[in-house]
Design an enzyme around this catalytic site. Structure first.
Site, mmCIF file in Angstrom:
data_model
loop_
_atom_site.group_PDB
_atom_site.id
_atom_site.type_symbol
_atom_site.label_atom_id
_atom_site.label_comp_id
_atom_site.label_asym_id
_atom_site.label_seq_id
_atom_site.Cartn_x
_atom_site.Cartn_y
_atom_site.Cartn_z
ATOM 1 N N HIS A 52 0.875 -1.184 0.000
ATOM 2 C CA HIS A 52 0.000 0.000 0.000
ATOM 3 C C HIS A 52 0.908 1.228 0.000
ATOM 4 C CE1 HIS A 52 -3.745 -1.882 2.156
ATOM 5 N NE2 HIS A 52 -4.041 -1.654 0.889
ATOM 6 N N CYS B 32 -2.492 3.132 9.007
ATOM 7 C CA CYS B 32 -3.495 2.133 8.613
ATOM 8 C C CYS B 32 -4.724 2.176 9.523
ATOM 9 C CB CYS B 32 -2.903 0.729 8.671
ATOM 10 S SG CYS B 32 -1.540 0.455 7.563
#
Ligand code: ARG
Length: 279
Positions: A178, A272
């Site tokens: 990511h 996150c």
């Protein structure tokens, strides 16, 4: 935005109040592996994960930010990673559409929650994207990762849905699957990143856009230091990324170290866990 504080040693660095959406790790566990950090055979201490997460909430609130919650779904162990739940800019949301079936139920759950967040508009995505996991807002620009999770088509869809400039960046290392594992926004016009995670042409784009960027080492990246959250002055970051903590301080930011060592076992850290709701 409300200016919270500036200090003489951090000339030009200004904190602004943020609104974050988070999800308690009530069902956190590592029982499947969808990134190289996850080892379903290694033990996870959920109580410890919860305590570390609560400490993160406490830190945000202490810095003057607002934390709102989404109900954790049983059977969705990764739902604590709220950043993946969407992208919100200017009171408009673009919803997530998860890559792997293991997390697909989170998409509608975050979408429902965003619909009750008092936003002006919520656009449902048709393209695969994992929200702020791959979309990083830097001032008026959005940097968008692709290569492992979020599709290029989603970059274009988000640009239209939110009426923003989106710059695509190609990720090449599966450990940095990511964008938020290898790059973070520090303020309206600066970023910190780990060069080793990007394809050469994307690296050139970053060098051109952010000549004053803070660069992170491989050790910082491996310690999840890039998965940090900045309010323009304070940078909440895992304490394990000691080198980066020092480099950020040298650059005039105020690092706020936390410990998210349990959540790292799922391949996630501070950023996150944090979806910013931008008005
Ligand atoms: N286990 C999760 C996954 O692989 C971790 C997600 C981390 N979130 C993030 N924004 N990088 O999807």
């Amino acid at each position: 935005m409300t200016v919270l504080e500036t200090r003489p040693a951090q000339v030009g660095r200004t904190a602004t109040r943020r609104r974050y959406l988070m999800c308690r790790p009530d069902h956190f566990e590592v029982r499947y592996a969808i990134n190289p950090w996850m080892d379903p055979t290694a033990p996870v201490d959920r109580e410890r994960a919860l305590a570390q997460w609560q400490r993160l909430v406490h830190v945000y609130v202490g810095l003057g930010h607002t934390v709102e919650l989404v109900d954790p779904l049983p059977g969705q162990p990764d739902m604590v990673f709220a950043a993946n739940g969407g992208l919100v800019i200017g009171g408009r949301a673009y919803s997530a559409r998860f890559t792997f079936p293991e997390r697909s139920a989170e998409g509608p759950a975050y979408l429902d929650r965003l619909r009750t967040a008092g936003l002006e508009q919520v656009v449902e995505a048709t393209c695969t994207n994992e929200g702020e996991g791959d979309f990083t807002v830097v001032g008026r620009r959005v940097l968008a990762g692709t290569g492992f999770r979020t599709s290029r088509a989603a970059h274009a869809e988000a640009a239209t849905a939110l009426d923003v400039e989106v710059v695509s960046l190609e990720l090449v290392d599966p450990r940095y699957y990511h964008l938020d594992t290898c790059l973070a926004a520090l303020d309206e016009d600066n970023v910190v990143y780990y060069p080793g995670a990007f394809r050469a042409d994307s690296l050139e784009v970053l060098e051109q856009l952010y000549p004053h960027a803070v660069l992170a080492s491989r050790e910082d990246a491996e310690a999840f230091g890039l998965n940090c959250v900045s309010d323009g002055l304070h940078v909440v970051i895992d304490q394990a990324a000691g080198g980066l903590v020092r480099r950020l301080a040298d650059a005039g930011y105020l690092p706020v170290p936390v410990d998210l060592s349990e959540l790292v076992k799922a391949g996630g850290n501070v950023k996150c866990c944090t979806l910013e709701l931008r008005s």
